[in-house]
Write a protein that holds these residues in place. Structure first.
Motif, short mmCIF file in Angstrom:
data_model
loop_
_atom_site.label_atom_id
_atom_site.label_comp_id
_atom_site.label_asym_id
_atom_site.label_seq_id
_atom_site.Cartn_x
_atom_site.Cartn_y
_atom_site.Cartn_z
N TYR A 174 3.88 1.57 -1.25
CA TYR A 174 4.51 1.73 -2.52
C TYR A 174 3.41 2.19 -3.51
CZ TYR A 174 5.38 0.06 -7.22
OH TYR A 174 5.33 0.03 -8.65
N LEU A 175 2.06 1.68 -3.52
CA LEU A 175 1.07 2.06 -4.25
C LEU A 175 0.78 3.57 -4.18
CD1 LEU A 175 -1.38 -1.07 -4.28
CD2 LEU A 175 0.20 -0.29 -6.28
N GLU A 176 0.85 3.96 -2.79
CA GLU A 176 0.20 5.33 -2.71
C GLU A 176 1.50 6.31 -3.14
OE1 GLU A 176 -0.98 5.54 1.40
OE2 GLU A 176 -3.04 4.63 0.89
N ASN A 181 3.49 6.05 -5.38
CA ASN A 181 3.57 6.32 -6.83
C ASN A 181 2.07 6.74 -7.65
OD1 ASN A 181 6.21 5.19 -7.90
ND2 ASN A 181 5.69 3.38 -6.75
N ARG A 214 0.83 -1.30 0.11
CA ARG A 214 0.13 -0.19 -0.02
C ARG A 214 0.85 1.33 -0.08
NH1 ARG A 214 -4.85 1.11 3.98
NH2 ARG A 214 -3.63 0.35 5.35
N TYR A 247 -0.86 5.48 -7.31
CA TYR A 247 -1.88 4.26 -7.87
C TYR A 247 -2.97 4.22 -6.71
CZ TYR A 247 2.29 2.93 -10.43
OH TYR A 247 3.32 2.82 -11.22
N SER A 281 -5.56 1.41 -7.07
CA SER A 281 -5.34 0.14 -6.76
C SER A 281 -4.83 -0.08 -5.24
CB SER A 281 -3.82 -0.06 -7.45
OG SER A 281 -3.98 -0.08 -8.94
N ALA A 282 -4.33 1.01 -4.66
CA ALA A 282 -4.36 1.00 -3.16
C ALA A 282 -5.65 0.83 -2.46
CB ALA A 282 -3.59 2.27 -2.75
#
Length: 145
Positions: free
Chosen positions: A61-63, A65, A59, A67, A70-71
């Motif tokens: 990582y996704l936030e 970037n 999460r 995303y 996706s998060a």
């Protein structure tokens, strides 16, 4: 002045020409089926400590970037708490010491960088399996000695 019927027709035609109407119909159908299915499915199993940490790394990582969709899907599907875990708590649980540079990126980047840039040469890192097996549908293999 246009009547309500004419206005409805104009809105419908505009939505159809843009392809939005079919998307809305499909989304409504999917939500109805999801709601019906939700009542028949058993409750999600409790999130293990390891999965909680792994999901939080992903999460973060996704936030980072951006995303965000996706998060949000990860959080909803995994049962992850809505409020992210504290970064210091996560680093502490992973027994990671950070410096100012590493704090500017997700922990996953720092962990990957550690292994990629490790000066162990040819020596491989021995990884242990989970203390909580993933489940009956997946198998775990021990590396050969």
């Amino acid at each position: 002045m246009a009547t309500i019927t004419e206005l409805k027709c104009a809105v419908r035609e505009t939505l159809e020409s843009r392809g939005v109407l079919d998307q809305l119909k499909a989304r409504i159908r999917a939500e109805v089926f999801s709601a019906l299915e939700q009542n028949t499915q058993p409750l999600r199993p409790q999130l293990s400590h390891e999965n909680l940490l792994i999901n939080e790394l992903i999460r973060e990582y996704l936030e980072f970037n951006k995303y965000k969709y996706s998060a949000s899907v990860l959080a909803a599907e995994s049962g992850q708490p809505e409020v992210p875990l504290d970064r210091q708590f996560l680093a502490s649980e992973l027994k990671v010491a950070e410096d100012a540079t590493s704090k500017s990126v997700p922990l996953l980047y720092s962990l990957l960088s550690h292994f990629v840039n490790s000066d162990d040469g040819e020596r491989k890192v021995f990884l242990r399996g989970s203390s909580h097996p993933p489940g009956p549908s997946t198998s775990t293999h021990r590396p050969e000695d």
